[in-house]
Structure formats: structure tokens, C-alpha cells
Design an enzyme around this catalytic site. Structure first.
Site, short mmCIF file in Angstrom:
data_model
loop_
_atom_site.label_atom_id
_atom_site.label_comp_id
_atom_site.label_asym_id
_atom_site.label_seq_id
_atom_site.Cartn_x
_atom_site.Cartn_y
_atom_site.Cartn_z
N ASN A 189 7.99 -3.80 9.32
CA ASN A 189 6.85 -4.41 10.02
C ASN A 189 7.27 -5.08 11.32
OD1 ASN A 189 5.15 -3.62 7.92
ND2 ASN A 189 5.62 -5.46 6.74
N LYS A 226 2.48 4.41 1.07
CA LYS A 226 1.40 3.43 1.30
C LYS A 226 0.14 4.21 1.65
CE LYS A 226 3.73 -0.79 2.77
NZ LYS A 226 3.94 -1.74 3.87
N GLU A 245 7.81 -3.51 -1.46
CA GLU A 245 7.93 -4.60 -0.47
C GLU A 245 8.06 -5.97 -1.14
OE1 GLU A 245 5.59 -3.50 2.95
OE2 GLU A 245 5.44 -5.59 3.54
N ARG A 289 11.63 -3.75 2.74
CA ARG A 289 10.59 -2.89 3.31
C ARG A 289 9.82 -3.65 4.40
NH1 ARG A 289 6.84 1.74 0.53
NH2 ARG A 289 5.87 2.37 2.48
N LYS A 307 13.88 5.10 6.92
CA LYS A 307 12.71 4.70 6.12
C LYS A 307 12.94 5.07 4.66
CE LYS A 307 7.92 4.15 5.56
NZ LYS A 307 6.59 4.13 6.09
N GLU A 333 7.38 3.59 17.20
CA GLU A 333 7.87 3.42 15.82
C GLU A 333 9.29 3.97 15.69
OE1 GLU A 333 6.25 1.83 13.34
OE2 GLU A 333 4.13 1.87 13.88
N HIS A 366 4.83 -5.83 14.09
CA HIS A 366 3.48 -5.61 13.57
C HIS A 366 2.63 -6.88 13.50
CE1 HIS A 366 4.97 -1.63 12.72
NE2 HIS A 366 3.84 -1.26 12.19
N HIS A 377 -0.54 -6.76 15.44
CA HIS A 377 -1.82 -6.83 14.73
C HIS A 377 -2.79 -7.76 15.47
CE1 HIS A 377 -4.60 -7.01 11.32
NE2 HIS A 377 -4.68 -8.30 11.59
N ARG A 396 -6.90 9.39 -12.21
CA ARG A 396 -5.79 8.41 -12.28
C ARG A 396 -4.50 8.93 -11.65
NH1 ARG A 396 -7.61 7.36 -17.72
NH2 ARG A 396 -9.10 5.65 -17.63
N HIS A 402 -2.33 1.77 17.93
CA HIS A 402 -1.46 1.03 17.01
C HIS A 402 0.00 1.01 17.50
CE1 HIS A 402 0.26 -0.56 13.35
NE2 HIS A 402 1.06 0.49 13.27
#
Ligand code: GLY
Length: 372
Positions: A250, A147, A241, A246, A231, A189, A253, A257, A125, A271
Site C-alpha cells: 500500500n 483481493k 494482510e 502485505r 508480490k 505500481e 496508497h 486515496h 460458496r 488510481h
């Protein structure tokens, strides 16, 4: 040297940027090496590239401090972010007897960091982990913020958790062996931070981007530290988010994507390259809505082209139309029912979340862009 705090209540940690950190781990990461010794090796996860490049140096350094590493090595690339590899990694950590007081060290790019972070979120956990990012993209983005995820047949990063690292150690020297194409993909980025929230940083990158890409130490450290500081501020204010803050990370993105999906998430478009072209499209679409000038959109496009990143759709040679690209967007995990939040620009250095975008208009815009 730069130390950037990520000020999360109860889970605050530091990002340390310093040349040569990889062989100063025993000092810099001392609090996270407690409990390890010659008889109880430190768990390190790497991919075959980072293991080949850095493991011997780390082993020698740890041995000189009465420590040893035990290595779990995965294949390079997204194939390591699977249920199968996750299961093997969790079993390995349990066999080593890791406890919730221990820390696992992740040495690699975003794939290794995401995999290790997710494994550490579920083993017992939650055990601790330290990120040692070895790509520019991982240094300025994925290693910071917690993330973590794996991929499944349904899509990328759909199974994951928020699990913050205990420390992020960035050694700019590791970028010396990074292929130029990956360096440029990570630079996309970096440009993102300027475009989304810091006009002065964007202007600095326009003037100094070539120094960063050439890995000039002072320029590289400034670019990495400024990116991470932004960041860290955003993550501290909106870890999960939920506040449209946050989400600003993106930028590029959603368009990106769709392009990654259309090119099969393959080497054809990395990416960071997809994000670069996605930012061009976000800037042009913002100009189409009258939110920034055509001149500003051209300036964003020029900065991306200058870094030899993809800056025009026709160059990708896609055989699809705008509607097909919008279909890919609908499967993005940011989709909200039938609509999608789009990250657009109010100015160079000011992104915002637009929720009133008509997907049919996006399809028409993409058709225009595909035609060149
Ligand atoms: N890479 C986007 C985020 O960390 O939120």
C-alpha cells in the site's frame, strides 16, 4: 516466458507471462477448461473494450480446439463494480449451471478481475476463476493475490473477499492497445515494487523505464515478472494482510486515496497516478522525519516525474487544505480507530509501516506541499 508460483498452502497457483498467450489458452489453461465443450461454453467476462479487442480472436482459437465461449460484457470503468452488476453476473453464472469444479475467465483490467473474483467467491460458496489481465496495473498488481471486491455508496472495495485465482495468464501483447496514460499509471505500481523492497530493481527502472513504457518486449517482461515475483512472495507470506507485510504493497496508497477522494475518483486522477503522487509524498514525509535523505526523496520524485506521472501537488489544482485531505484519509479502510498506519521509507527499496504518525502533522505537511 516466465512462470511465477504463488505458493499458498492448499491454493497454490501460477502466473504465466508469455507473448501470444491469449491465443494459446486451450493449451496453457487446459486444466481449467475441463468439463467444457461445444455444448457447454466457457464463461468469459469482459468489458466492452476488451470484448471488442480480443473476443473474436479467443472465439476462433477456442473453436479450433472444440470449445466455445459465452460472454458476459460489462460497461468499462468502476461502474461495473456494483451490487447490481454483481447480481446480474451471479444470476448469469447460475443460469449457465457453473459448478464448483468449473472456472470462469476474467478478461480485463482491475475492475473486471475484482468483479469476477468476488462473484466467484460467492456463487455456490466458491467457484474457480482464471485472470487474463489486460492492463499493466492489473498485470502487476490486482490480478495476483486474491483481493476481490465491489464498490458501494460507503466507499470503494468495502465489500469483498479474499478469493485466489487458479491461474493468472499474462500476455504482454495485449498492452499494445493500452492508452499511454494507462500504461504510465500501471508503471507507477511497478515503481512501487522497487521503492518498497528492491533498490536494485528501482535503479534498473530509473535506467530502463522508458523502454518499459515503450513496451519493448524484453524490458516489459522483466518489469512485469520482477513485480509479480515480489508480490507473490509477499502474498505467500501474508495472504490476509495481518503481519505488516502485505500492507507494504500500500506504499503511496494512503496519500493517494485522499487525492482520489478529493478529485471524486474521476478521470482527473487515475488510481496509478494517485499512487505515484502518493509515493512522492511518502518519500518527502519520510525525509521530513529524517528517515531518508532529501536527496533520496528527490530521486524517488525524479523517477516518477521522468515517467510523466504527477509528482507535485500544486499541479492538481486542488481547492482544499491539508485538513480536508486528512479527513479523506480517516475514511480509508486501513484506518484503525482514530489513527492510520502510514507506509514510509527507511531507504529507497525499504518501506515500513509507521504507526506513530500524527495526523495534525500530516495536515501541516500537506499544506506545505499544496503551497508548492
Ligand atoms: N494491491 C494491494 C494488495 O494486493 O495487497
Amino acid at each position: 516466458m516466465a512462470v511465477i508460483p504463488v505458493a499458498l498452502a492448499g491454493r497454490a497457483y501460477e502466473v504465466v507471462i508469455e507473448e501470444g498467450l491469449l491465443t494459446r489458452l486451450a493449451e496453457t489453461a487446459a486444466p481449467f477448461l475441463k468439463g467444457y465443450g461445444p455444448e457447454r461454453p466457457v464463461p468469459f467476462v469482459a468489458d466492452t473494450h476488451t470484448h471488442r479487442l480480443f473476443a473474436a480472436r479467443i472465439d476462433a482459437h477456442l473453436a479450433a480446439h472444440g470449445l466455445a465461449a459465452d460472454w458476459f460484457v460489462v460497461a468499462p470503468g468502476e461502474d461495473a463494480k456494483t451490487w447490481g452488476v454483481l447480481q446480474k453476473l451471479c444470476d448469469w453464472l447460475l443460469a449457465l449451471g457453473v459448478t464448483r469444479k468449473d472456472h470462469v475467465f476474467a478478461l480485463g483490467g482491475g475492475v473486471v478481475g475484482d468483479l469476477v473474483g468476488f462473484a466467484c467467491s460467492v456463487v455456490k460458496r466458491g467457484v474457480g476463476f482464471v485472470q487474463l489481465p489486460t492492463t499493466l496495473l492489473a498485470q502487476v498488481d490486482s490480478s495476483v493475490g486474491g483481493k476481490t471486491a465491489i464498490n458501494t455508496a460507503a466507499g470503494k472495495n468495502l465489500i469483498g473477499a479474499f478469493h485466489q485465482p487458479s491461474q493468472v495468464l499474462i500476455d504482454p501483447l495485449v498492452l499494445g492497445s493500452l492508452p499511454d496514460r494507462e500504461m504510465r499509471a500501471g508503471f507507477a505500481e511497478v515503481l512501487k515494487y522497487g521503492l518498497l523492497g528492491d533498490a536494485a530493481f528501482f535503479a534498473w527502472l530509473e535506467a530502463n523505464g522508458d523502454r518499459v513504457l515503450a513496451r519493448e518486449p524484453a524490458a516489459l517482461e522483466h518489469a512485469v515478472a520482477t513485480s509479480i515475483a515480489m508480490k507473490a512472495r509477499i502474498v505467500a507470506a501474508d495472504e490476509r494482510e495481518t503481519l505488516d507485510l502485505r500492507a507494504l504493497l500500500n506504499l503511496g496508497h494512503t496519500f493517494g486515496h485522499a487525492l482520489e477522494a478529493e478529485t471524486g475518483f474521476s478521470e482527473r486522477l487515475l488510481h496509478g497516478e494517485a499512487v505515484a503522487l502518493g509515493m512522492v509524498l511518502a518519500a518527502k514525509y519520510s525525509a521530513r522525519r529524517g528517515e531518508i535523505s532529501a536527496g533520496d526523496a528527490a530521486r524517488a520524485t525524479a523517477a516518477i516525474a521522468e515517467a510523466r506521472l504527477p509528482a507535485a501537488l500544486p499541479a492538481l489544482g486542488l481547492a482544499c487544505d491539508g485538513a480536508a485531505l486528512v479527513d479523506h484519509m480517516r475514511h480509508d479502510k486501513k484506518a484503525e480507530g482514530r489513527t492510520l498506519p502510514f507506509l514510509l521509507l527507511r531507504a529507497l527499496g525499504e518501506a515500513y509501516v509507521a504507526r506513530d504518525v500524527d495526523l495534525a502533522d500530516i495536515a501541516a505537511f500537506m499544506d506545505e506541499e499544496l503551497a508548492g
